[in-house]
Design an enzyme around this catalytic site. Structure first.
Site, PDB file in Angstrom:
ATOM      1  N   TYR A   1       6.943  -9.962   7.183  1.00  0.00           N
ATOM      2  CA  TYR A   1       6.743  -8.522   7.363  1.00  0.00           C
ATOM      3  C   TYR A   1       7.286  -8.100   8.711  1.00  0.00           C
ATOM      4  CZ  TYR A   1       3.492  -7.973   3.426  1.00  0.00           C
ATOM      5  OH  TYR A   1       2.930  -7.895   2.189  1.00  0.00           O
TER       6      TYR A   1
ATOM      7  N   ASP B   1       0.815  -1.209   0.000  1.00  0.00           N
ATOM      8  CA  ASP B   1       0.000   0.000   0.000  1.00  0.00           C
ATOM      9  C   ASP B   1       0.851   1.263   0.000  1.00  0.00           C
ATOM     10  OD1 ASP B   1      -2.464  -1.122  -0.104  1.00  0.00           O
ATOM     11  OD2 ASP B   1      -2.836  -1.064   2.052  1.00  0.00           O
TER      12      ASP B   1
END
Lengths: 267, 267
Positions: free
Chosen positions: B118, B60
């Site tokens: 992540y 994003d």
């Protein structure tokens, strides 16, 4: 009691990310540290008169501050912690007040300075790390830290830095005293970190000194070239200036917080 | 030899500072990772046909990458180091190719993924550090790390993450397997750092999980609330999403570099 007029002079310690500022000093049509901070300070003032702020000195566009010092006077009294919280709730995210103190009206952020320290971060490696582009300088050539460590003591002391001053300088004298200079490697981050503490610095002096030190570390200059450069007083012998992005104003020292016992040459 | 057509498929490892990108995926009138990288790749191509790139997945706006993986095909053959150096000389400073490999044409950056990891950085303290505003999330309330450490094992394993998916998701199944989840304190930087490794992540899943973990650490949720949230399958029970600025795509694993011996539940 009537003679003892209460001072509402505030000394604040300020950190800012210099990336998106066109330097400290107010300029028309530019986003500057002074303009942004003055706008916030005036929102906390009850006076109709514009409140001006005074910094310990300017920083250039892109140069950062970990501990810039600023003073201003308010007509209204605000507790120290109220200054910190109030300003931080108004200021943009790239500027932050770390501390505030009510000080005597004899305190002046610029004129009562005893010393300043600067930090300069150089990232190494073939390419610039995307996360460091605004926060370090970059040197892709080989560096022998031992050569730089041999050169560093030449900087300490009282010297004529005419070879290390950018053309925009309005300083009358180019003589400054450097109290301490260090270099260290941050191997985890692949960085070389310089620190300098002195009674004052000329325009771009730190960035020019760093560029010379890197050239010494690369073997492009003799180790003790600083001694020659003090003599020749010629900026043309130091054409490089390390980028603004690596430079941080770390701390500004005033009489109370100046460690007197470390002074060896303080005029 | 005629049958053995040489693959000119390149796999690159890419780092980017997501701050100034409107996410990974190409969009008209926006600066995206895909558009910037495709523009650079096509400058290295001798073909008249546009070369498309394929990422391991989208990130994003504002989300960073330490090791995004992308593949593309060139008609011309360029050595691996030439890909790294060539692209880095073209790319802007907020994007950097860390490594390149010539891979078989069966490799696909997205479809042959085995796992992804992540990292999420949370900075603490009353105010946001000006130097961290684009690189961490921020949590100003108190945190008991021990509570978070008790909650973390509930995340590991195969679960229905329907309570942790943002509304934009097009995933058919919300079942994912998390191989590892950790939390640690970086006391020097006053940060809490989360890491998650799994076979895939839903839209905003990591950022929603981090927000829930912080609420657990603050005592606003019971320690084992994850177990309840897997059952209720209701996003309305997890309204917070930690900001994009703290999220880093750390590594994408493919068959060869996937540490098989650590797999406990891999379908």
């Amino acid at each position: 009691m009537e003679n003892e007029k209460m001072s509402n002079r505030y000394k604040i310690i300020l950190a800012y990310d210099g990336t998106n500022f066109a330097g400290f000093q107010s300029q028309p049509h530019q986003r500057t540290v002074q303009d942004v901070l003055e706008s916030a300070v005036n929102k906390m003032s009850t006076s109709k008169n514009f409140v001006r702020i005074f910094g310990s000195g300017r920083t250039d566009a892109g140069v950062h501050a970990l501990g810039q010092v600023v003073h201003f006077d308010l007509e209204n009294r605000i507790p120290e912690q109220g200054i910190v919280n109030g300003l931080n709730s108004i200021l943009p995210l790239d500027m932050q007040v770390l501390d505030a103190h009510i000080v005597p009206s004899t305190f002046h952020a610029r004129f009562t300075t005893h010393a300043k320290s600067y930090l300069y971060r150089v990232s190494r490696g073939r390419f610039v790390d995307p996360f460091k582009r605004f926060y370090t300088g970059h040197y892709k050539y080989s560096l022998d830290i031992e050569l730089i460590k041999q050169a560093i003591p030449d900087i300490i002391g009282k010297h004529d830095f005419s070879s290390f001053v950018a053309s925009g300088s309005q300083a009358r004298s180019h003589i400054r005293t450097i109290y301490n200079a260090t270099v260290r490697e941050d191997l985890g981050n692949d960085e070389v970190i310089f620190e300098f503490c002195g009674n004052g610095f000329l325009y771009n002096q730190v960035r020019i000194m760093v560029a010379v030190l890197l050239e010494i570390g690369n073997g492009r200059r003799p180790v003790h070239d600083f001694l020659r450069l003090y003599e020749v007083k010629d900026r043309n012998q130091c054409r490089q200036t390390a980028p603004a992005s690596g430079l941080y104003l770390k701390k500004v020292y005033y009489e109370k917080d100046w460690p007197q016992n470390t002074i060896t040459d303080f005029n």
